[in-house]
Design a protein around this motif. Structure first.
Motif, short mmCIF file in Angstrom:
data_model
loop_
_atom_site.label_atom_id
_atom_site.label_comp_id
_atom_site.label_asym_id
_atom_site.label_seq_id
_atom_site.Cartn_x
_atom_site.Cartn_y
_atom_site.Cartn_z
N PRO A 45 0.84 -1.21 0.00
CA PRO A 45 0.00 0.00 0.00
C PRO A 45 0.87 1.25 0.00
O PRO A 45 2.02 1.23 0.44
CB PRO A 45 -0.80 -0.13 1.30
N VAL A 46 0.29 2.33 -0.51
CA VAL A 46 0.98 3.62 -0.56
C VAL A 46 0.21 4.58 0.35
O VAL A 46 -1.01 4.73 0.21
CB VAL A 46 1.02 4.18 -2.01
N GLU A 47 0.91 5.22 1.27
CA GLU A 47 0.27 6.17 2.17
C GLU A 47 -0.38 7.28 1.34
O GLU A 47 0.14 7.67 0.29
CB GLU A 47 1.29 6.78 3.13
N LEU A 48 -1.51 7.79 1.83
CA LEU A 48 -2.25 8.82 1.10
C LEU A 48 -1.38 10.01 0.71
O LEU A 48 -1.44 10.49 -0.43
CB LEU A 48 -3.44 9.31 1.94
N ASN A 49 -0.55 10.49 1.63
CA ASN A 49 0.28 11.67 1.35
C ASN A 49 1.43 11.38 0.39
O ASN A 49 2.11 12.30 -0.06
CB ASN A 49 0.80 12.30 2.65
N LYS A 50 1.65 10.12 0.03
CA LYS A 50 2.72 9.75 -0.90
C LYS A 50 2.18 9.27 -2.24
O LYS A 50 2.94 8.89 -3.12
CB LYS A 50 3.61 8.68 -0.28
N GLN A 51 0.86 9.28 -2.41
CA GLN A 51 0.26 8.83 -3.67
C GLN A 51 0.42 9.90 -4.74
O GLN A 51 0.22 11.07 -4.50
CB GLN A 51 -1.22 8.49 -3.46
N TYR A 57 -5.33 4.44 -7.71
CA TYR A 57 -5.19 3.58 -6.54
C TYR A 57 -6.54 2.97 -6.18
O TYR A 57 -7.59 3.56 -6.43
CB TYR A 57 -4.67 4.38 -5.33
N GLU A 59 -8.00 1.11 -2.62
CA GLU A 59 -7.70 0.76 -1.22
C GLU A 59 -6.22 1.02 -0.91
O GLU A 59 -5.57 0.24 -0.23
CB GLU A 59 -8.07 -0.70 -0.93
N ASN A 60 -5.68 2.11 -1.46
CA ASN A 60 -4.30 2.57 -1.26
C ASN A 60 -3.23 1.70 -1.95
O ASN A 60 -2.05 1.83 -1.67
CB ASN A 60 -3.96 2.73 0.23
N TYR A 61 -3.63 0.84 -2.86
CA TYR A 61 -2.69 0.05 -3.66
C TYR A 61 -2.68 0.62 -5.08
O TYR A 61 -3.73 0.89 -5.66
CB TYR A 61 -3.10 -1.43 -3.70
#
Length: 152
Positions: A45-51, A57, A59-61
């Protein structure tokens, strides 16, 4: 006397919980969905602030590829998703979850699916905070259907 009553109570709870369909809500969503989209995703997963705004994305993937599952082949995938033989109900594996696929069932539910090294599925139902994680058998028909659709 108290010990035997406790045992009877525990036994009846186990019997009631085992006889109830474990995945009833999830399987109902699968069966009632007209739009099914399959995604191949990165396993972390990728943190929201790093997307990245240039990436998509779920579910943050990060999504690598997406496929709208056609009516002609949707039946095979949906049949695999609701086949109880694909699931291990006791969730005994302690291995880490690295999903390779995601499936979006309309706007009602997203599933994340890990195939190797640890076959598992996560159910994310829209509007619910609880995530259900269930072990899958090795080489399940779910995995075979996903690989067929993605083409790997």
């Amino acid at each position: 006397m108290i010990r035997s009553l406790s045992f009877l109570f525990f036994t009846s709870v186990v019997i009631v919980s085992c006889s109830r369909p474990v995945y009833q809500e999830e399987f109902s969503i699968v069966n009632k969905t007209n739009t099914v989209t399959l995604f191949e995703i990165d396993p972390f997963p990728v943190e929201l602030n790093k997307q990245s705004t240039s990436e998509r994305y779920i579910e943050n993937y990060r999504i690598k590829e997406s496929i709208e599952v056609a009516d002609s082949s949707r039946h095979t995938l949906l049949k695999a998703m609701v086949a109880p033989d694909n699931y291990i109900p006791d969730n005994s594996r302690g291995c880490e979850f690295f999903p390779r696929f995601a499936i979006k069932f309309g706007e009602k539910m997203v599933t994340l699916i890990s195939t190797k090294p640890c076959p598992k599925i996560e159910y994310h139902i829209t509007g619910k905070d609880q995530i259900k994680i269930v072990d899958l058998i090795e080489n399940s028909t779910i995995e075979k259907s996903l690989i067929y659709h993605i083409g790997n």
